[in-house]
Design a protein around this motif. Structure first.
Motif, short mmCIF file in Angstrom:
data_model
loop_
_atom_site.label_atom_id
_atom_site.label_comp_id
_atom_site.label_asym_id
_atom_site.label_seq_id
_atom_site.Cartn_x
_atom_site.Cartn_y
_atom_site.Cartn_z
N ALA A 1 3.28 -46.12 -36.60
CA ALA A 1 3.37 -46.50 -38.01
C ALA A 1 4.33 -45.56 -38.74
N VAL A 2 4.23 -44.28 -38.46
CA VAL A 2 5.13 -43.31 -39.09
C VAL A 2 6.57 -43.58 -38.62
N ALA A 3 6.71 -43.76 -37.31
CA ALA A 3 8.05 -43.98 -36.75
C ALA A 3 8.71 -45.22 -37.35
N ASN A 4 7.90 -46.27 -37.58
CA ASN A 4 8.46 -47.48 -38.18
C ASN A 4 8.86 -47.23 -39.62
N SER A 5 7.98 -46.54 -40.37
CA SER A 5 8.29 -46.33 -41.79
C SER A 5 9.51 -45.43 -41.95
N ALA A 6 9.70 -44.51 -41.01
CA ALA A 6 10.83 -43.58 -41.12
C ALA A 6 12.06 -44.07 -40.37
N GLN A 7 11.89 -45.18 -39.66
CA GLN A 7 12.98 -45.74 -38.87
C GLN A 7 13.61 -44.73 -37.91
N CYS A 8 12.75 -43.99 -37.24
CA CYS A 8 13.22 -42.98 -36.27
C CYS A 8 14.19 -43.59 -35.26
N SER A 9 13.87 -44.81 -34.83
CA SER A 9 14.66 -45.37 -33.73
C SER A 9 16.06 -45.82 -34.15
N LEU B 1 2.80 -37.70 -34.24
CA LEU B 1 4.16 -37.92 -33.74
C LEU B 1 4.43 -37.06 -32.50
N ALA B 2 4.09 -35.77 -32.59
CA ALA B 2 4.36 -34.85 -31.48
C ALA B 2 3.58 -35.25 -30.23
N THR C 1 -3.90 -42.52 -31.67
CA THR C 1 -2.80 -41.60 -31.99
C THR C 1 -1.46 -42.33 -31.89
N ALA C 2 -1.31 -43.13 -30.85
CA ALA C 2 -0.05 -43.87 -30.67
C ALA C 2 0.18 -44.82 -31.84
N GLU C 3 -0.90 -45.45 -32.31
CA GLU C 3 -0.77 -46.39 -33.41
C GLU C 3 -0.32 -45.68 -34.69
N ARG C 4 -0.95 -44.53 -34.95
CA ARG C 4 -0.57 -43.77 -36.14
C ARG C 4 0.89 -43.31 -36.04
N ALA C 5 1.26 -42.81 -34.87
CA ALA C 5 2.64 -42.32 -34.68
C ALA C 5 3.65 -43.46 -34.83
#
Ligand code: HEC
Ligand code: HEC
Length: 187
Positions: A115-123, A180-181, A109-113
């Protein structure tokens, strides 16, 4: 010095603390949902203790304007003046973030999240550790049910107070959002 001057001085000296008491008193109403000790009474209610002050203020303002719809929050702020919202935001931001005792997400789950966080540049906005700053909220260690509900609300447009978050979420599936959640709640 005439005694009346002393009396005025004494009265002035109590004004700031009286005001602080007023806010603490208002805050007891908030505690009935957001929790006596900062742990919300229901998993769909967000943690506000230790949240960034600028963000807390903007949300109160948006609930009042109706830009962010909430049946529960709208009546809280309907007649609330701006300075009171700012004082409440300041008050809750200074409280410690509560210990919700949640476990970290499992590796898949962490890996999937991530990947999303990186693609969306959440940080880029939510910063290291998803702690946010100023107008950007802390989202790490927020409740899972609340996080999932609010990400879905951004995506559907039900939460319409931030176009950027809405556009961003449209790119992601239910499974991505759940990951993500789960990940954020366990940070
Ligand atoms: C009846 C329950 C209830 C009470 C009382 C209440 N809240 Fe809330 N609050 C909620 C719920 C539910 C939400 C989530 C709304 C949504 O996203 O639909 C919320 C959301 C918020 C948010 C947004 C947090 C975020 O992470 O986006 C802030 C800020 C907030 N409340 C502050 C307050 C303050 C300050 C008070 C007291 C004046 C208060 N609330 C009283 C139920 C309540
Ligand atoms: C361009 C900057 C930006 C990016 C990129 C961004 N966010 Fe946000 N996010 C914000 C802002 C600003 C808000 C507050 C919106 C508001 O005023 O209600 C927010 C709100 C949120 C909230 C609601 C928090 C709460 O307490 O209600 C969550 C959850 C969230 N973001 C998660 C994410 C995730 C996960 C990503 C990456 C997939 C992401 N954001 C990417 C700026 C950003």
């Amino acid at each position: 010095m005439p005694t009346w001057i002393l009396v005025v001085f004494a009265a002035l000296a109590v004004i700031p603390s009286a005001r602080a008491d007023g806010i603490a008193e208002k805050a007891t109403l908030c505690a009935s949902c957001h929790g006596e000790n900062g742990v919300p009474v229901d998993p769909k209610i967000p943690v506000i203790w230790g949240q960034n002050a600028g963000y807390l203020y903007v949300e109160l303002r948006d609930f009042k304007r109706g830009a962010r719809a909430s049946e529960m929050m709208a009546p809280m702020v309907a007649d609330m003046p701006r300075d009171e919202m700012m004082a409440l935001a300041e008050y809750f931001s200074k409280k410690p973030w509560p210990n919700l005792g949640r476990k970290p997400a499992d590796a898949a789950t962490a890996e999937r999240a991530q990947a999303v966080a990186n693609s969306a540049q959440c940080s880029q906005c939510h910063l290291a550790g998803f702690l946010g700053a100023s107008l950007v909220p802390r989202v790490s260690d927020q409740g899972f049910d609340y996080l999932l509900a609010t990400l879905e609300a951004f995506r559907s447009g039900a939460r319409a107070n931030n176009v950027w978050m809405t556009d961003l979420m449209k790119a992601y599936s239910d499974e991505d959002m759940k990951a993500l959640a789960t990940y954020l709640a366990g940070l």
